[in-house]
Write an enzyme that holds these catalytic residues in place. Structure first.
Site, PDB file in Angstrom:
ATOM      1  N   CYS A  82     -64.640  -9.815  10.326  1.00  0.00           N
ATOM      2  CA  CYS A  82     -65.978 -10.376  10.507  1.00  0.00           C
ATOM      3  C   CYS A  82     -65.950 -11.537  11.504  1.00  0.00           C
ATOM      4  CB  CYS A  82     -66.576 -10.775   9.162  1.00  0.00           C
ATOM      5  SG  CYS A  82     -68.362 -11.066   9.242  1.00  0.00           S
ATOM      6  N   HIS A 192     -66.525  -5.577   6.551  1.00  0.00           N
ATOM      7  CA  HIS A 192     -65.719  -6.205   5.507  1.00  0.00           C
ATOM      8  C   HIS A 192     -64.919  -5.138   4.759  1.00  0.00           C
ATOM      9  CE1 HIS A 192     -67.329 -10.344   5.538  1.00  0.00           C
ATOM     10  NE2 HIS A 192     -68.419  -9.764   6.015  1.00  0.00           N
ATOM     11  N   GLU A 194     -62.795  -5.564   2.409  1.00  0.00           N
ATOM     12  CA  GLU A 194     -62.698  -5.921   0.993  1.00  0.00           C
ATOM     13  C   GLU A 194     -63.963  -5.568   0.215  1.00  0.00           C
ATOM     14  OE1 GLU A 194     -64.751  -9.462   2.808  1.00  0.00           O
ATOM     15  OE2 GLU A 194     -63.246  -7.983   3.433  1.00  0.00           O
TER      16      GLU A 194
END
EC number: 4.3.2.10
Length: 212
Positions: A82, A192, A194
């Site tokens: 990001c 992202h 995650e």
């Protein structure tokens, strides 16, 4: 045990990233740190980030982590996430003109106002939610991930790299933009991992296995 450092400069979803790395890593120790010596001792490094680029660069410079990231990028695998992708370029137009790390030629620009999808419906800024990612070339971090797989995005600015060969994937909103960059031992994504369920975990697992 192999060690992976997640850079902590006060701007990132560090717990989720560390937890995801630990989940997919076998015999991997994940350390979250702002200490240069700890980061430089790690075998590979993750550079996350959310928020404003001016705050990001100010924090990196205050902690001496801008030079640490440059040293890491020279000799071991580095994954930007990001804001950690945007900071790798030369400058960002967010907040005026902010000088970034300059590891990749190019700049960061804002999505234009008045964007519309193929049906003429308005698109919101920030670009938020799930969207398809289309690799533009083969790379070990795409192993096991099909073209068009959806990843999770949250951003109002995007990268415009100066060199086409640095682009590793594009996303459409509605026009294609670079959502992954790669060169040598550096790989960075706008989305992202995650927050991207199985696909994000697979990308992180690929990163831990990657030997440039």
């Amino acid at each position: 045990m192999r060690q992976v450092a997640v850079i902590d400069y006060g701007m990132g979803n560090l717990h989720s990233i560390a937890k995801a790395l630990q989940h997919v890593g076998e015999d991997v120790e994940v350390v979250v740190s702002a200490e240069p010596e700890v980061i430089l001792a790690a075998e590979r490094v993750v550079f996350p980030g959310v928020g404003a680029i001016a705050d990001c660069m100010a924090a990196l410079q205050r902690l001496g982590l801008d030079e640490v990231i440059r040293r890491v990028a020279a000799d071991r695998p580095l994954l930007g996430i990001c804001l950690g992708l945007q900071a790798l370029l030369e400058e960002s137009e967010e907040g005026g003109r902010v000088r970034c790390l300059g590891l990749l030629p190019g700049r960061v620009v804002r999505f234009s106002a008045g964007l519309r999808d193929e049906h003429g419906l308005p698109l919101k800024i920030p670009h938020m939610g799930w969207n398809q990612v289309w690799p533009t070339r083969s790379h070990p971090l795409w192993e096991g991930i099909d073209a068009g797989t959806r990843f999770y995005f949250v951003h109002s600015y995007y990268a415009k790299p100066a060199r086409a060969e640095d682009v590793a994937a594009v996303c459409r909103y509605p026009d294609p933009f670079a959502c992954a960059l790669a060169r040598d031992n550096l790989f960075a994504v706008q989305f992202h991992p995650e927050k991207s369920q199985w696909a994000g975990l697979r990308l992180l697992q690929n990163f831990l296995r990657w030997t440039p």
